[in-house]
Design a protein around this motif. Structure first.
Motif, mmCIF file in Angstrom:
data_model
loop_
_atom_site.group_PDB
_atom_site.id
_atom_site.type_symbol
_atom_site.label_atom_id
_atom_site.label_comp_id
_atom_site.label_asym_id
_atom_site.label_seq_id
_atom_site.Cartn_x
_atom_site.Cartn_y
_atom_site.Cartn_z
ATOM 1 N N ALA A 46 0.778 -1.237 -0.077
ATOM 2 C CA ALA A 46 0.170 -0.148 0.228
ATOM 3 C C ALA A 46 0.977 1.314 0.156
ATOM 4 O O ALA A 46 0.811 2.217 -0.561
ATOM 5 C CB ALA A 46 -0.777 -0.173 1.264
ATOM 6 N N TRP A 47 1.886 1.163 0.839
ATOM 7 C CA TRP A 47 2.843 2.447 0.837
ATOM 8 C C TRP A 47 3.540 2.725 -0.572
ATOM 9 O O TRP A 47 3.700 3.944 -0.930
ATOM 10 C CB TRP A 47 4.002 2.139 1.891
ATOM 11 C CG TRP A 47 3.504 2.153 3.195
ATOM 12 C CD1 TRP A 47 2.216 2.707 3.650
ATOM 13 C CD2 TRP A 47 4.391 1.959 4.421
ATOM 14 N NE1 TRP A 47 2.244 2.807 4.920
ATOM 15 C CE2 TRP A 47 3.404 1.992 5.612
ATOM 16 C CE3 TRP A 47 5.553 1.489 4.495
ATOM 17 C CZ2 TRP A 47 4.167 2.011 6.857
ATOM 18 C CZ3 TRP A 47 6.090 1.378 6.095
ATOM 19 C CH2 TRP A 47 5.214 1.703 6.888
ATOM 20 N N ARG A 48 3.784 1.652 -1.217
ATOM 21 C CA ARG A 48 4.357 1.849 -2.472
ATOM 22 C C ARG A 48 3.565 2.404 -3.368
ATOM 23 O O ARG A 48 3.860 3.407 -4.314
ATOM 24 C CB ARG A 48 4.814 0.303 -3.232
ATOM 25 C CG ARG A 48 6.532 0.086 -3.104
ATOM 26 C CD ARG A 48 6.748 -0.999 -3.951
ATOM 27 N NE ARG A 48 6.112 -2.212 -3.793
ATOM 28 C CZ ARG A 48 6.345 -3.244 -2.991
ATOM 29 N NH1 ARG A 48 7.332 -2.950 -2.065
ATOM 30 N NH2 ARG A 48 5.588 -3.937 -2.753
ATOM 31 N N GLU A 49 2.064 2.158 -3.368
ATOM 32 C CA GLU A 49 1.236 2.689 -4.239
ATOM 33 C C GLU A 49 0.937 4.041 -3.823
ATOM 34 O O GLU A 49 0.768 4.775 -4.847
ATOM 35 C CB GLU A 49 0.108 1.691 -4.074
ATOM 36 C CG GLU A 49 -1.280 1.972 -4.842
ATOM 37 C CD GLU A 49 -1.180 1.759 -6.287
ATOM 38 O OE1 GLU A 49 -0.376 0.883 -6.859
ATOM 39 O OE2 GLU A 49 -2.090 2.158 -6.970
ATOM 40 N N LEU A 50 0.887 4.420 -2.543
ATOM 41 C CA LEU A 50 0.708 5.582 -2.303
ATOM 42 C C LEU A 50 1.707 6.444 -2.671
ATOM 43 O O LEU A 50 1.709 7.891 -3.093
ATOM 44 C CB LEU A 50 0.625 5.897 -0.561
ATOM 45 C CG LEU A 50 -0.831 5.212 -0.140
ATOM 46 C CD1 LEU A 50 -0.667 5.052 1.234
ATOM 47 C CD2 LEU A 50 -1.757 6.119 -0.301
ATOM 48 N N GLU A 51 2.949 6.105 -2.893
ATOM 49 C CA GLU A 51 4.336 6.867 -3.425
ATOM 50 C C GLU A 51 3.875 7.139 -4.819
ATOM 51 O O GLU A 51 4.077 8.135 -5.175
ATOM 52 C CB GLU A 51 5.535 6.041 -3.063
ATOM 53 C CG GLU A 51 6.634 6.981 -3.285
ATOM 54 C CD GLU A 51 7.991 6.256 -2.947
ATOM 55 O OE1 GLU A 51 8.943 6.884 -2.520
ATOM 56 O OE2 GLU A 51 8.151 5.098 -3.365
ATOM 57 N N SER A 52 3.485 6.014 -5.356
ATOM 58 C CA SER A 52 3.156 6.083 -6.834
ATOM 59 C C SER A 52 2.192 7.293 -6.900
ATOM 60 O O SER A 52 2.170 7.883 -8.269
ATOM 61 C CB SER A 52 3.156 4.946 -7.653
ATOM 62 O OG SER A 52 1.883 4.477 -7.356
ATOM 63 N N LEU A 53 1.302 7.255 -6.335
ATOM 64 C CA LEU A 53 0.204 8.150 -6.557
ATOM 65 C C LEU A 53 0.600 9.728 -6.104
ATOM 66 O O LEU A 53 -0.093 10.618 -6.242
ATOM 67 C CB LEU A 53 -1.207 7.837 -5.788
ATOM 68 C CG LEU A 53 -1.733 6.524 -6.205
ATOM 69 C CD1 LEU A 53 -2.808 6.042 -5.375
ATOM 70 C CD2 LEU A 53 -2.312 6.658 -7.820
ATOM 71 N N GLY A 54 1.823 9.782 -5.443
ATOM 72 C CA GLY A 54 2.173 11.188 -4.981
ATOM 73 C C GLY A 54 1.735 11.677 -3.686
ATOM 74 O O GLY A 54 1.775 12.661 -3.279
ATOM 75 N N TYR A 55 1.264 10.716 -2.833
ATOM 76 C CA TYR A 55 0.723 11.046 -1.589
ATOM 77 C C TYR A 55 1.718 11.025 -0.427
ATOM 78 O O TYR A 55 2.014 11.759 0.511
ATOM 79 C CB TYR A 55 -0.281 9.927 -1.204
ATOM 80 C CG TYR A 55 -1.697 10.201 -1.697
ATOM 81 C CD1 TYR A 55 -2.578 11.052 -1.313
ATOM 82 C CD2 TYR A 55 -2.019 9.329 -2.774
ATOM 83 C CE1 TYR A 55 -3.732 11.361 -1.767
ATOM 84 C CE2 TYR A 55 -3.305 9.591 -3.508
ATOM 85 C CZ TYR A 55 -4.056 10.446 -2.946
ATOM 86 O OH TYR A 55 -5.227 10.726 -3.513
ATOM 87 N N VAL A 56 2.912 10.080 -0.580
ATOM 88 C CA VAL A 56 3.889 9.964 0.243
ATOM 89 C C VAL A 56 5.289 9.714 -0.388
ATOM 90 O O VAL A 56 5.459 9.669 -1.673
ATOM 91 C CB VAL A 56 3.707 8.784 1.194
ATOM 92 C CG1 VAL A 56 2.521 8.729 2.001
ATOM 93 C CG2 VAL A 56 3.735 7.377 0.425
ATOM 94 N N THR A 57 6.433 10.159 0.347
ATOM 95 C CA THR A 57 7.707 9.554 -0.111
ATOM 96 C C THR A 57 8.036 8.510 0.914
ATOM 97 O O THR A 57 8.049 8.635 1.952
ATOM 98 C CB THR A 57 8.798 10.839 -0.158
ATOM 99 O OG1 THR A 57 8.914 11.422 0.967
ATOM 100 C CG2 THR A 57 8.523 11.969 -1.209
ATOM 101 N N TRP A 58 9.053 7.556 0.344
ATOM 102 C CA TRP A 58 9.326 6.388 1.191
ATOM 103 C C TRP A 58 10.514 5.784 0.551
ATOM 104 O O TRP A 58 10.801 5.556 -0.505
ATOM 105 C CB TRP A 58 8.036 5.518 0.917
ATOM 106 C CG TRP A 58 8.296 4.197 1.700
ATOM 107 C CD1 TRP A 58 8.594 3.928 3.016
ATOM 108 C CD2 TRP A 58 8.044 2.809 1.395
ATOM 109 N NE1 TRP A 58 8.903 2.704 3.435
ATOM 110 C CE2 TRP A 58 8.396 1.987 2.532
ATOM 111 C CE3 TRP A 58 7.572 2.183 0.081
ATOM 112 C CZ2 TRP A 58 8.139 0.631 2.525
ATOM 113 C CZ3 TRP A 58 7.467 0.629 0.206
ATOM 114 C CH2 TRP A 58 7.785 0.104 1.427
#
Ligand SMILES: Cc1ncc(COP(=O)(O)O)c(C=O)c1O
Length: 483
Positions: A46-58
């Motif tokens: 989920a984090w990876r996906e959130l990063e690709s959508l631009g919500y987080v950096t990880w």
């Protein structure tokens, strides 16, 4: 929805709502897994996906940090137009455009010419000739005002046939006449300004006026057109910005302004100095001498709109606006910001058609065919449906009709679509959005007679099925006696 997708949506929602601030860390992998009862690998996914959508950096080693989400950055709600757009219902025009490509067998939803009438051979010849020109002239940029040769042809071959004398310099070629109306409204109207329209009127125009925050005041019409006496009394002290009117073959009712009313309206315009925005989209479909208001020689403030969409082909997106030179200059500045210019190729096709010498034959044929279809549809509506027509127009594409008591157009629309019959519900044609919920518009122009006959019979049966059997109408009684 899969577990990780659920998690992505939940966390994204929290970020969008501001529950997790930009710059802060998300809860740890273990805490998230425990809270949502998922595996730690699901959390990482989920984090990876959130990063690709631009919500987080990880970075993969640490916990993700919330960044400004792209989605909220791209939302347009901060401009007044954006806020209005959210409150507008984009579905009607969207549905209408979708209906244009629908495969429904009995499609009375959208008003457009019968594609069978498209002068295919003329188009082929025009296009062949265009390919022999230097490609820059056909496929290059061109002036915002419109190609000189296209404007000249519109002036000489289009406007003169409508009895309007207008120099090419007073013509702005637009991407359909709706663009002209939008540019004019953008220039003239501030939020809260009053615009007068017929009631009912073209939903696309209402959509534009609302998008600019106008207050729309609908003036009732009847079978002879707008009620000019009411117009005078209703507008007193209101300081309206302009009157938008379609004097010939009005959309959605098909009504044409009677000669007496036309004269009264011209006097009103002369006296009141309130500008008229005349939309003559259906003028060519009348076989009677129904000249536009713009053909009158007296001095009235008037802007004239017309289009190739109803007489030739809507997909080429060529319309125009005719107005005094100063206004044209201002509109050109606005159009530049919108699309630089109307498609060069489209303008040349429209010009080629105007110049190829068969315009009158084409118009005459179209008029005769549409007139016959309207006549047939009017007769059938009375014979095989429980609809009550608003008027009995003899030109244009449309019939506007009232449903039997207790029926609403929107819910009937869905039921009719299941039976392969499409029509436009009446409410979007209401200036205040409150009227005509129990009316429908049937665009019969593009349908051959056999489709009109079967389609209207189907609609009639649907109305029989949904209407209360106790209505006691003559058709119902006959049906009951027979059964
Ligand atoms: C009265 C009226 N004006 C303008 C238009 C739009 O024409 P165009 O395709 O030129 O934008 C329509 C289309 O239905 C119409 O009914």
């Amino acid at each position: 929805m899969r577990q990780y997708e659920n998690l992505v949506r939940t966390i994204a929602d929290q970020i969008l709502k501001g529950d997790v601030a930009v710059g802060s860390k998300l809860p740890s992998e273990r805490a998230t897994a425990q809270k949502f009862v998922v595996s730690r690998s699901t959390v990482r996914r989920a984090w990876r996906e959130l990063e690709s959508l631009g919500y987080v950096t990880w970075s993969n080693q640490s916990t993700p940090v919330v960044v400004r989400p792209l989605e909220s950055t791209l939302r347009a709600e901060r401009s007044p137009v954006g806020r209005l757009a959210e409150t507008l219902s984009p579905t009607f025009l969207g549905d209408l455009m979708q209906a244009a490509v629908s495969s429904a067998r009995y499609n009375f939803e959208i008003g457009m010419p019968d594609p069978e009438l498209l002068p295919v051979q003329d188009f082929q010849q025009i296009l062949r000739e265009l390919f022999s020109y230097p490609s820059r002239e056909v496929f290059g940029y061109s002036p915002t005002l419109g190609l000189e040769r296209a404007r000249r042809a519109i002036s000489e071959e289009f406007l003169t046939r409508r009895g309007v004398s207008m120099s090419p310099n007073n013509i702005l070629v637009t991407a359909g006449s709706l663009q002209g109306l939008n540019l004019l409204t953008r220039l003239w109207v501030r939020p809260g300004d009053v615009i007068l329209t017929e009631s009912p009127t073209f939903a696309g125009a209402l959509h534009i006026f609302r998008s600019h925050g106008a207050q729309i005041l609908g003036i009732p019409i009847d079978a002879s057109g707008i009620n000019v006496d009411i117009l005078e009394s209703l507008t007193l002290g209101k300081n309206p910005r302009f009157l938008y009117i379609q004097p010939v073959g009005q959309n959605p009712t098909g009504v044409t302004l009677s000669p007496e009313r036309r004269l009264k309206l011209l006097h009103w315009a002369q006296k009141s100095h309130i500008p008229i925005v005349e939309d003559d989209a259906y003028g060519f479909l009348s076989d009677q001498p129904n000249p536009p208001l713009a053909a009158d020689r007296r001095q009235i403030p008037l802007v004239y709109l017309n289009t190739f969409s109803k007489i030739l082909a809507p997909g080429i997106r060529v319309g125009f606006l005719a107005a005094p030179a100063d206004l044209i200059r201002q509109l050109v500045a606005l159009k530049q910001l919108s699309d630089l210019h109307t498609g060069t190729l489209s303008q040349l096709v429209a010009e080629g058609w105007l110049r190829q010498g068969r315009v009158d034959t084409h118009i005459q044929r179209a008029r005769t065919i549409y007139k016959g279809r309207l006549k047939l549809a009017t007769r059938l509506i009375k014979q095989v449906t429980r609809l009550t027509p608003f008027a009995e127009p003899d030109h244009g594409f449309y019939l506007f009709a009232k449903l039997p008591p207790g029926q609403m157009a929107q819910s009937l629309h869905a039921k009719a679509a299941q039976r392969d019959v499409l029509f436009a519900p009446g409410n979007p044609f209401s200036p205040d959005g409150q009227l005509f919920g129990n009316w429908i518009r049937l665009a019969v122009g593009a349908q051959p007679s056999a489709q009109i006959e079967t389609g209207l019979r189907r609609l009639g049966r649907l109305l029989d099925d949904v209407t209360d059997g106790s209505s006691g109408s003559p058709r119902r009684t006959i049906k009951l006696l027979r059964s």
